[in-house]
Design an enzyme around this catalytic site. Structure first.
Site, PDB file in Angstrom:
ATOM      1  N   ALA A  24       0.849  -1.198   0.000  1.00 59.79           N
ATOM      2  CA  ALA A  24       0.000   0.000   0.000  1.00 59.79           C
ATOM      3  C   ALA A  24       0.880   1.242   0.000  1.00 59.79           C
ATOM      4  CB  ALA A  24      -0.895   0.002   1.223  1.00 59.79           C
ATOM      5  N   GLY A  46       0.622  -4.921   1.571  1.00 55.88           N
ATOM      6  CA  GLY A  46      -0.527  -5.112   0.689  1.00 55.88           C
ATOM      7  C   GLY A  46      -0.193  -5.944  -0.542  1.00 55.88           C
ATOM      8  N   GLU A  69      -0.488  -9.404   0.500  1.00 56.45           N
ATOM      9  CA  GLU A  69      -1.917  -9.696   0.709  1.00 56.45           C
ATOM     10  C   GLU A  69      -2.595  -9.973  -0.633  1.00 56.45           C
ATOM     11  OE1 GLU A  69      -2.621  -6.115   3.319  1.00 56.45           O
ATOM     12  OE2 GLU A  69      -3.716  -7.629   4.439  1.00 56.45           O
ATOM     13  N   GLU A  78       3.287  -4.698   8.592  1.00 59.39           N
ATOM     14  CA  GLU A  78       2.341  -3.687   9.082  1.00 59.39           C
ATOM     15  C   GLU A  78       2.479  -3.418  10.575  1.00 59.39           C
ATOM     16  OE1 GLU A  78       1.758  -5.925   6.833  1.00 59.39           O
ATOM     17  OE2 GLU A  78       0.461  -5.127   5.260  1.00 59.39           O
TER      18      GLU A  78
END
Ligand SMILES: NC(=O)c1ccc[n+]([C@@H]2O[C@H](COP(=O)([O-])OP(=O)(O)OC[C@H]3O[C@@H](n4cnc5c(N)ncnc54)[C@H](O)[C@@H]3O)[C@@H](O)[C@H]2O)c1
Length: 703
Positions: free
Chosen positions: A63, A104, A107, A127
């Site tokens: 992200a 991310g 993920e 994270e």
């Protein structure tokens, strides 16, 4: 389509390539681009599968942190939506990973139906280090792929792993030495040909079903992590999410993860940890040094002085693979230095921190030397002899004669004027401070001291070497004690005054420990050894103004022969073989006698007073250093305190912490302390100005 995505086809496979340099972050435009490309593949009957990969050196860093808590971050499709749609995609989707796939990006990869990685790819969910939980299904999918125990280890630890380990754990399907996109396309064609619904991670139940039978793993893990996670919220939030993955249906677990993510991302801790992350990066930007500034490659180094610091610094070079000579004046000193180095490495091997081969490789890079011949062909010298100006000048004079043109001449002095040292050479532009912290081979902080004549090239090289040695470098100006030790002074001084006024060392240490430091000031002093400070105070005694308040307690402890942990007694006593401080009635009585002698009436002191009295004065002095320009920005001071003295990262460093309290309040308390205790606590001009204007250090540095 956005140019942040490249789209091509390979036979019947649609190939989506992230192209958002430098780290292919999943910004709003990238997310929209991937989705659009997937929709295109869906609509095209000639295509049977999709591959997602990254351009450049890595798959993706995940992200875009700069979009956290912003409208862009939530713009549709947000990352969770994109990931859900990827997993639900009716044609097989294969992730082709190389370089790095973290946060991310991992993920999303876990929501792809298959994962192929180039050998050596780093994968992880870091994270937790930003005070949040993976918020796009990572905590729900990872346990389904690798089981709860491995997921706890990876998600709570925030530790990246290599593709080879990921394959063993079941996180990925294949590791290839050959071209990863070719391999992913081949796999995509194969699974598409096999037919049937894609393999969706959210539907994999075997691992979580097995883990459901062992609820104790979570309690055991919480116990195991307690020490490391002290004071932190997000590691516990991660455990709860993984527990939900095991115990709840996927959709409920996902909703739980989302709620937890939202709670964490809005927390004060997460904001502080994000600040810390950016502060570390920002510290690498220095006026006058640009990407174009040339640096000298450091192929060989020398360290002068093989004492406490010299041995540690020598190891830093060897650890980084740089051949290094260590220079002492006499054979016995040199032998002692080599024995120290060997012993330290051997300790690391014994504790399993390094292999015997790695130790041998490091030792082979170190050349013990008497005399200065060894410095003739080095690119960098670090001087770490006794803290004595005339000795240092003499050494720099010699270096000036012998060293090659352009070699970097660095000093590890803690207190001496680097400009004066530089003037003892004919090339002050090549002189810089490299202020390591003890133990130098362990502590990450490196103050890079810019003298008035230090050239941009010298500074840039010093910053580069900091990176090579895996240090957190921060550039500071010349000042007594530079930034780190200079700011330590009011912290130590006020903790000693508090003890004279009625607190006990153990009370002060408890308050500071509970705030989140690894230990309080008295335990720290005992660990470091009390003799160093004693010597410095003795040297400064002549110049100390008569009227200035001075606590004699620390000197008296030294006069009793108590030098801290190394003599088993200092502010505390220590039992044989133990590092646990035990309060000593003898010291308590001595402190009380000292208070009485000075006419100080002892009083009850609250924990809150201890906290502000220890920490606000250092914030105040930090503001003074910003005014002087010795520290470039408040966040540099934060980095120094986090890495040099263990200021809790989840408070973001002293200046960020003060901003959160509000500088108006910090200034009000400082003003009160100044009125009660005198000039040492006078609010600095910058603190006063910012408080009056209702501004923060953050605003000031953004100017
Ligand atoms: N100890 C710390 O925590 C610390 C931290 C940061 C910086 N420093 C600074 O690092 C420097 C060294 O400190 P230390 O604690 O390692 O001291 P130390 O006393 O442990 O070691 C100094 C070494 O220098 C050697 N030496 C003296 N003259 C020499 C010469 N002419 N040529 C070669 N070697 C010579 C000595 O034999 C001795 O081994 C000082 O400037 C100190 O201020 C110390």
């Amino acid at each position: 389509m956005t140019d942040l995505i490249q789209y091509t086809t390979r036979g019947a496979v649609g190939l989506i390539t992230l192209a958002n340099p430098p780290v292919n972050a999943f910004s709003a435009a990238v997310r929209a681009g991937v989705l659009e490309a997937l929709e295109g593949i869906m609509a095209d009957d000639a295509l049977t599968a999709a591959v997602i990969t990254g351009s450049g050196k890595l798959f993706s860093g995940g992200a875009d942190i700069r979009e956290f808590n912003t409208p862009a971050g939530m713009q549709s499709p947000n990352l969770p939506e994109l990931i859900e749609k990827t997993e639900a995609f009716p044609k097989p989707v294969v992730a082709a990973l190389h370089g790095t796939a973290v946060g991310g990006a991992l993920e999303l990869s876990m929501a792809c139906h298959h994962r192929v990685a180039a050998a050596g790819t780093r994968l992880g969910l870091p994270e937790v280090t930003l005070g949040i939980v993976p918020g796009a299904g990572g905590t729900q999918r990872m346990p389904r792929l690798v089981g709860a125990e491995a997921a706890l280890d990876l998600i709570v630890g925030g530790r990246p792993i290599k593709a080879e380990e990921a394959l063993e754990l079941g996180l990925i399907d294949e590791v290839v030495e050959s071209d990863v996109v070719d391999a992913a396309v081949a796999l995509a064609e194969k699974v598409a040909a096999e037919g049937g619904p894609p393999r969706r991670t959210s539907e994999l139940e075997d691992r979580v079903t097995a883990d459901r039978e062992r609820p104790e793993i979570f309690e055991e893990f919480r116990k195991k992590m307690a020490r490391k996670a002290r004071g932190l919220e997000s590691p516990y939030a991660c455990v709860e999410c993984i527990e939900a993955a095991v115990n709840k249906p996927f959709a409920e677990g996902l909703a739980f993860e989302r709620e937890t993510f939202v709670r964490c991302v809005e927390s004060a801790q997460s904001k502080a940890l994000q600040h810390a992350f950016f502060a570390e990066r920002e510290s690498g930007k220095v006026p006058g040094v640009t990407k174009e500034t040339s640096t000298r490659p450091i192929e060989r180094a020398a360290v002068i002085g093989g004492g406490t610091m010299g041995t540690g610094i020598t190891m830093c070079f060897a650890n980084a693979g740089i051949p290094v000579s260590i220079i002492e004046v006499a054979q016995d000193g040199l032998d002692r230095a080599m024995k120290t180095i060997e012993g330290t490495y051997a300790g690391g091997v014994k504790r399993g921190r390094m292999s015997q081969d790695a130790m041998d490789a490091c030792m082979s890079l170190i050349t013990p030397s008497l005399g200065y011949d060894a410095v003739a062909d080095v690119d960098l010298v670090v001087e770490a002899v006794f803290e004595d100006m005339s000795l240092k000048k003499e050494i720099f004079g010699k270096l000036d004669e012998i060293c090659a043109e352009g070699a970097i001449l660095a000093t590890n002095t803690s207190t001496l004027d680097i400009n004066e040292i530089a003037r003892s050479t004919s090339r002050p532009e090549s002189v810089v401070g490299l202020h390591f912290f003890s133990p130098a081979n362990v502590m990450r902080l490196l103050e890079i001291v810019r003298g008035e004549a230090t050239s941009p090239e010298t500074l840039a090289t010093a910053m580069q070497i900091g990176k090579t040695l895996r240090k957190q470098g921060v550039v500071v100006g010349v000042r007594n004690g530079f930034v780190a030790n200079g700011m330590m002074l009011p912290y130590i001084r006020e903790s000693e005054f508090l003890v004279e006024e009625g607190a006990t060392p153990e009370q002060v240490d408890r308050v500071i420990f509970e705030f989140g430091f690894p230990m309080g000031p008295f335990q720290t002093m005992d660990m470091a050894g009390l003799d160093v400070g004693w010597r410095i105070r003795q040297a400064a005694a002549a110049t100390r103004p008569e009227s200035e308040r001075y606590s004699p307690v620390a000197d008296r402890i030294c006069e009793m022969g108590r030098m801290g942990l190394k003599t088993k007694a200092g502010w505390y006593v220590y039992e044989e073989g133990s590092r646990t401080p035990v309060p000593d009635p003898e010291i308590a009585a001595m402190i009380e006698a000292s208070s009485a002698e000075q006419g100080i009436e002892r009083r009850e002191i609250s924990d809150q007073e201890i906290l502000v009295r220890c920490l606000y004065p250092l914030v105040n002095l930090g503001a003074g250093m910003l005014e002087e320009g010795v520290a470039l920005r408040p966040s540099d001071i934060d980095v120094i305190w986090m890495h040099g003295f263990g200021f809790p990262r989840y408070h973001g460093g002293p200046m960020f912490w003060a901003d959160q309290i509000g500088l108006g309040e910090v200034h009000r308390v400082m003003q009160e302390l100044y009125e009660q205790h005198g000039e040492l606590l006078q609010p600095t001009a910058l603190l006063t100005q910012l408080a009056q204007e209702g501004r923060s250090f953050g605003d000031w540095s953004a100017e």
